[in-house]
Design an enzyme around this catalytic site. Structure first.
Site, PDB file in Angstrom:
ATOM      1  N   HIS A 232       5.529  -9.378   3.298  1.00  0.00           N
ATOM      2  CA  HIS A 232       5.357  -9.209   4.871  1.00  0.00           C
ATOM      3  C   HIS A 232       3.608  -9.321   5.418  1.00  0.00           C
ATOM      4  CE1 HIS A 232       6.925  -5.487   7.082  1.00  0.00           C
ATOM      5  NE2 HIS A 232       6.475  -6.410   7.978  1.00  0.00           N
TER       6      HIS A 232
ATOM      7  N   HIS B 163      -3.284  -6.519   2.943  1.00  0.00           N
ATOM      8  CA  HIS B 163      -2.332  -6.996   1.229  1.00  0.00           C
ATOM      9  C   HIS B 163      -2.435  -7.939   1.375  1.00  0.00           C
ATOM     10  CE1 HIS B 163       1.323  -5.804   3.690  1.00  0.00           C
ATOM     11  NE2 HIS B 163       1.484  -4.383   3.039  1.00  0.00           N
TER      12      HIS B 163
ATOM     13  N   GLU C 263       8.506 -11.483   6.102  1.00  0.00           N
ATOM     14  CA  GLU C 263       8.921 -10.111   6.874  1.00  0.00           C
ATOM     15  C   GLU C 263       8.437  -9.585   8.018  1.00  0.00           C
ATOM     16  OE1 GLU C 263      11.286  -8.161   3.310  1.00  0.00           O
ATOM     17  OE2 GLU C 263       9.567  -6.940   4.683  1.00  0.00           O
TER      18      GLU C 263
ATOM     19  N   HIS D  40      13.606  -1.592   0.126  1.00  0.00           N
ATOM     20  CA  HIS D  40      12.234  -0.251   0.654  1.00  0.00           C
ATOM     21  C   HIS D  40      13.001   1.178  -0.539  1.00  0.00           C
ATOM     22  CE1 HIS D  40       9.207   1.255   3.199  1.00  0.00           C
ATOM     23  NE2 HIS D  40       9.920   2.323   3.126  1.00  0.00           N
TER      24      HIS D  40
END
Length: 260
Positions: free
Chosen positions: A46, A53, A77, A207
């Site tokens: 993501h 990150h 994502e 999640h």
């Protein structure tokens, strides 16, 4: 319970650790390979504009890693409206360059710590339609990050999505708290997943899923894929990365994890 749910390992937290120091340690691509060697069905990233990150260079390198591997999928994502910032080329530009197997569109903002809600397609559906069309032209399966809301899931199908990814944060929170509403919430997810399948959508989930709550969630039939990163990375600190991947795979494929 589904015995064929695929596991895609989200590598964001490996990248977050790497970014806390100069250099390339831990190596995100090498750890992605470790996950695949342990049996993971795919890798997820993501990338965000602030590059907290995953960086664009990681996305390119991981796409190169996965592309020649039969049966392994790369999932990117993100918010399709995330624009270029510094050497981040913009979400759609990065997808056009790397052409993942699956593109999961998420309605997060640059300021969010993590994704925390699904799309409201009464507001954004028409804007997403041409984006989904372009992603299909690029050869990507398109999944939309969604709450377990049947009306919204109908709209996901109408704008051309192939799958939804059910946002499981509320389920994970209720499970951890032993909330009295957990059974009703699970039923809501079950009905949402069943409805999605009935109208031709695949169903992913993700999640805050972990070794404690994943098994109960996968009693919902027909979950095609779970994407797990944060909890799996934390478990890897205790168990080692290959063992953590195998523990999650055991739940995905057989319904319970081994004693570790």
């Amino acid at each position: 319970m589904s015995k064929t749910t695929k596991l895609s390992v989200n590598l964001n937290k490996i990248a977050l650790i790497r970014n806390s120091r100069e250099g390339n340690f831990p190596d995100v691509v090498a750890h992605g390979q470790m996950c695949l060697d342990a049996g993971a069905d795919g890798l997820t990233v993501h990338p965000r504009p602030d590059q907290r990150h995953i960086r664009p260079s990681d996305v390119r390198a991981l796409a190169d890693l996965v592309r020649p591997l039969k049966g392994i999928e790369f999932n990117i994502e993100g918010n399709p409206n995330a624009d270029a910032l510094g050497d981040y080329p913009g979400f759609m530009a990065l997808v056009r360059e790397t052409r993942p197997d699956q593109c999961t569109l998420v309605p997060d903002s640059n300021e969010q710590l993590t994704s925390d809600h699904g799309f409201d397609l009464t507001r954004s559906g028409e804007a997403l339609r041409p984006i989904i069309d372009e992603l299909h032209e690029l050869g990507c399966r398109v999944s939309l990050f969604m709450d377990p809301d049947i009306r919204q899931i109908d709209l996901a199908a109408s704008v051309g999505a192939d799958r939804i990814e059910l946002y499981t944060g509320p389920y994970a929170e209720a499970h951890k708290a032993h909330n009295s509403e957990l059974a009703a919430l699970l039923e809501q997810y079950r009905c949402a997943a069943a409805h999605a399948r009935d109208i031709g959508l695949g169903v992913n989930a993700g999640h805050d899923l972990n070794l404690d709550n994943l098994e109960a969630f996968l009693h919902i039939p027909g979950i095609d894929e779970v994407s797990i990163g944060h909890a799996l990375t934390v478990d890897a600190l205790r168990m080692g990365l290959p063992a953590a991947v195998r523990a999650y795979l055991e739940i995905c494929r057989h319904g319970s994890h081994p004693s570790v």
